[in-house]
Write an enzyme that holds these catalytic residues in place. Structure first.
Site, short mmCIF file in Angstrom:
data_model
loop_
_atom_site.label_atom_id
_atom_site.label_comp_id
_atom_site.label_asym_id
_atom_site.label_seq_id
_atom_site.Cartn_x
_atom_site.Cartn_y
_atom_site.Cartn_z
CG HIS A 366 -6.58 -11.38 68.23
ND1 HIS A 366 -6.51 -12.68 67.81
CD2 HIS A 366 -6.09 -10.63 67.22
CE1 HIS A 366 -6.02 -12.71 66.59
NE2 HIS A 366 -5.75 -11.48 66.21
NE ARG A 473 -5.38 -6.42 64.37
CZ ARG A 473 -4.28 -5.82 64.84
NH1 ARG A 473 -4.37 -4.61 65.37
NH2 ARG A 473 -3.12 -6.42 64.79
NE ARG A 509 -7.13 -7.95 59.39
CZ ARG A 509 -6.40 -8.30 60.43
NH1 ARG A 509 -5.13 -8.60 60.30
NH2 ARG A 509 -6.95 -8.34 61.62
CD GLU A 609 -2.13 -12.31 58.33
OE1 GLU A 609 -1.80 -11.91 59.45
OE2 GLU A 609 -3.27 -12.19 57.87
CG ASN A 632 1.14 -9.41 65.31
OD1 ASN A 632 2.23 -8.91 65.59
ND2 ASN A 632 0.02 -8.72 65.31
CB CYS A 680 0.15 -3.58 59.58
SG CYS A 680 -0.54 -5.14 59.02
C1 PEP Z 1 -0.59 -9.82 62.04
O1 PEP Z 1 -0.86 -11.01 62.02
O2 PEP Z 1 0.56 -9.36 62.17
C2 PEP Z 1 -1.68 -8.83 61.90
C3 PEP Z 1 -1.41 -7.57 61.75
O3 PEP Z 1 -2.96 -9.29 62.00
P1 PEP Z 1 -3.67 -9.73 63.36
O4 PEP Z 1 -2.75 -9.37 64.48
O5 PEP Z 1 -4.96 -9.00 63.44
O6 PEP Z 1 -3.81 -11.19 63.18
MG MG Z 2 -2.77 -11.67 61.34
#
Ligand code: PEP
Ligand code: MG
Length: 753
Positions: A366, A473, A509, A609, A632, A680
């Site tokens: 992150h 986010r 989100r 996800e 991700n 995304c």
């Molecule tokens: C992801 O997991 O691809 C996502 C967009 O959320 P984050 O990166 O905030 O977990």
């Molecule tokens: Mg995520």
């Protein structure tokens, strides 16, 4: 004959006597080398010091030909001594002459000595020189002996730096002229920056290494340990764990070590060997770091990293210095840290921050996401960077090629200035594309959105000409605050986001906390072994519905009279989505009952996800207004590969047939059901990956703002029909990755990537 050195304490005492005695600096240095040689039972002890022009000059020797003193010079990197200086690490060689780097200098007469042990003389992370001992026999120097020589080198560094051992005229220039360094690193957020180093963690600076009185130093150390323990106990006892944004887990680990006998015993032993308390902390700290580099178990590495932090804290207690952000951040700050969480990065004043360099870190962590969101170049795995830089050092960060130049030479600076100018030109070209459509050559329209999470991101909507915010986010706003924002604070905040976006859609989100996104004011005592798969995101939201209710209430109020798009993170079962949506519907009903203005329209989506959703699409798709793929986490869970771990970061490729087939099924299922789908994750932000996404059917993608220009340029040069046909041959591939094939397609078809 067994050869062992006597204790460093005896040697340190002798060195202090030498320093207290009379004689010229050169006389003292000569005495120092002979004391070291005899204490270490070595036939030779030599000290090389750095001269201007990266030359190591023999300044004193016991055992080698005295005629060679001030004559023999080696380049950094040349010979064994040069190698020790170049890498700032010890060498311990039983048979030095057979080492490929051995550089024979006839004037020294060293051909008769077989074994060599040498260590760098370091001060403030810079190499001042090298001290080496040699023996005729093929001697195995023990680890303790290497450590003893390092302790001696530490003392020498202080003496040399303060001008006690060497005429200052001989050395002055070279001390000032610390060596330029170039490091290879991993690109976590692209970009180029020039600026001055700021150390995120305080460095342990030792002004005095040899104790005047061992008992006094023991008392100082004991006092600092006591202070450290009680401060940790106090923090743990206090209900608010806001201090420095630390979580309870970290403090618990600190507590464990602060009371650990082994750690304390090593510190006490270092003081007993004749070092001051500061020098002892530094010594133990360096040992810890050296051990850390050897350990592969990530859990143990983390624990050792805690220990490393603890040494810093202990040092602060000893010296009464304050921890915290450097109060005077230069306006071109390049922050250097061992590791950093997203909240710590957000603590820095964005306007003054040019780049961040970490010893650890991985692309999907992150902190990397926040850096990309802020458009701050971030390089990870910069080995040794915290030792090699001093505050204020000029640094060039090349986040395009993964390299860092510390104290760069003039020609490097010039090359980068040109590069910066070229980038400005490229930016101007992207800016010119701002109001052009993201449409392929065969007239397929692609909707490009940005990922955001802070108010400072919003100007990117205008700068890039993006169609909207595909992922907001919301947790980032929670992470930068010292306390939980209440409903009305949240409402104001979301309203500002929507005001700024105007007619462009913003997909909010709901909170994705847990994992590595920790709120400074919230803690939970349950330790999780795998927080990314633990109590996180929608799982917390459903277990603590008050948090979700408050957030939804604020979003509904902020969007009154306009459109609201909301999605839930980490949905693994349809029932979770339905439960969250019911909470939203109840909030809508409540507002209607109270006669409050409602949004004109509300769209509710689910992130995809967690792979399990793939097998629930039949029941999920009729329930949702849209799907947003979080690549991700999806890739993390598909391959069972920790997105935050540098060790496995490059192991699997998102451009693997596995991921591409998975995504293609998602797109076609959504298309069949008439449910809008977008992606995304970070994948959408790199032109080659974005190209693949279009090839498999995505028509909406959301990415870090800096990626919009390059991705739009790619889209405008692409024939989507041809790519989609080409990609049909890739899904069945059994290869690890089809990156090369996609690259070739781009080259053959003049797609700009
Ligand atoms: C992801 O997991 O691809 C996502 C967009 O959320 P984050 O990166 O905030 O977990
Ligand atoms: Mg995520």
């Amino acid at each position: 004959m067994a050869m062992t050195a006597s204790s460093p304490r005896v040697l340190l005492r002798r060195l202090r006597e030498v320093m207290a005695g009379s004689g010229s600096p050169q006389d003292r240095l000569n005495l120092v080398v002979s004391q070291i040689a005899s204490n270490m039972v070595a036939e030779v002890c030599s000290v090389y010091l750095m001269r201007e022009g990266r030359l190591l000059e023999l300044f004193a020797t016991e055992g080698l030909n005295p005629q060679a003193v001030h004559k023999t010079q080696l380049q950094v990197g040349e010979g064994l001594v040069g190698d020790i200086a170049a890498h700032a690490r010890p060498l311990n060689l039983k048979d030095a002459q057979s080492h490929p780097l051995f550089a024979y200098r006839p004037e020294t007469g060293e051909e008769i000595y077989h074994s060599l042990m040498g260590v760098p003389i370091l001060r403030g992370g810079r190499v001042l020189g090298v001290v080496a001992v040699q023996n005729r026999t093929m001697r195995d120097y023990t680890e303790e002996e290497v450590e003893a020589l390092q302790t001696v080198a530490m003392v020498l560094a202080e003496m040399v730096g303060s001008g006690q051992l060497v005429e200052s005229s001989a050395f002055e220039e070279s001390v000032a002229a610390a060596l330029p360094q170039r490091l290879e690193a991993r690109i976590l957020a692209e970009g180029i920056a020039m600026g001055r180093a700021v150390l995120h963690e305080p460095r342990i600076e030792v002004a005095r290494t040899i104790a005047e009185d061992v008992a006094t130093e023991q008392r100082r150390l004991a006092g600092a340990v006591e202070g450290l323990r009680s401060s940790i106990d106090r923090l743990l006892a206090s209900s608010e764990l806001v201090a420095g944004g630390e979580s309870r887990d970290v403090l618990e680990a600190y507590k464990m070590f602060a009371y650990d006998r082994g750690w304390l015993a090593r510190l006490e032993a270092a003081v007993d060997s004749g070092l001051t308390a500061e020098a002892a902390i530094k010594r133990v700290h360096e040992e810890t770091r050296a051990r850390m580099h050897e350990i592969t178990d990530p859990y143990l590495r983390d624990r050792l990293a805690d220990l490393d932090d603890l040494a810093n804290r202990l040092y602060l207690h000893l010296t009464g210095r304050q921890r915290g952000l450097p109060d005077q951040l230069p306006d071109d700050a390049i922050v250097v840290a061992r590791h950093m969480g997203p909240a710590e990065l957000l603590d820095y004043d964005r306007r003054r921050l040019r780049a961040v360099l970490l010893e650890e870190g991985s692309p999907a962590s992150h902190v990397a996401i926040v850096a990309r969101a802020l458009d701050i170049p971030l390089l990870g795995r910069c080995a040794g960077i915290t030792d090699l830089t001093d505050p204020g050092d000029p640094i060039i960060v090349d986040g395009d090629h993964g390299q860092v130049f510390i104290r760069p030479q003039e020609d490097v600076v010039q090359a980068f200035e040109q590069n910066l100018a070229a980038r400005a030109q490229r930016q101007a070209k992207f800016a010119a594309l701002r109001s052009e459509a993201a449409t392929t050559r065969d007239a397929v329209a692609v909707s490009l959105h940005i990922n955001a999470g802070l108010l400072v991101d919003l100007h990117h909507l205008d700068d890039t000409g993006a169609d909207g915010i595909g992922l907001y986010r919301t947790e980032l706003h929670f992470m930068v605050r010292a306390s939980m924002p209440n409903v009305s604070e949240q409402t104001d905040y979301y309203r500002r986001v929507l005001d700024h976006a105007g007619p462009r859609a913003v997909v909010f989100r709901t909170l994705d906390i847990g994992g590595d996104k920790i709120l400074p004011y919230q803690h939970d005592d349950t330790q999780e072994e795998n927080p990314a798969m633990g109590w996180r995101a929608i799982r917390i939201a459903l277990d603590r519905p008050a948090l979700l209710k408050a957030q939804l209430r604020a979003l509904l109020a902020a969007a009154a009279g306009r459109r609201l798009d909301v999605m839930f993170p980490m949905v693994a079962e349809v029932a979770e989505f339905k439960a969250a949506r019911t909470i939203l519907e109840n909030e809508v009903a409540r507002m209607a009952r109270l006669g409050r203005d409602l949004p004109l329209s509300i769209r509710v989506g689910s992130m995809l996800e967690v792979p399990s959703l793939m097998w629930q699409l039949d029941s999920l798709l009729p329930e949702v207004d849209f799907i947003s793929v979080g690549s991700n986490d999806l890739v993390q869970f598909l391959f069972a590969v920790d997105r935050g771990s540098p060790r496995v970061a490059g192991r699997y490729d998102p451009l693997s047939p596995v991921v591409l087939s998975f995504l293609r099924s998602v797109v076609s299922r959504c298309d069949e059901a008439g449910v809008p789908v977008s992606l995304c994750g970070e994948m959408a932000g790199s032109p080659l990956e974005a190209m693949a996404l279009i090839g498999l059917g995505f028509r909406t993608v959301s990415m870090p703002p800096a990626a919009v220009g390059p991705v739009k340029e790619m889209v405008r040069s692409l024939d989507a029909g041809r790519l989609s046909t080409f990609m049909d041959s890739l899904y069945g591939s059994t290869e690890h990755s089809v990156r090369e094939q996609l690259q070739r397609f781009a080259e053959d078809n003049q797609v700009v990537i």
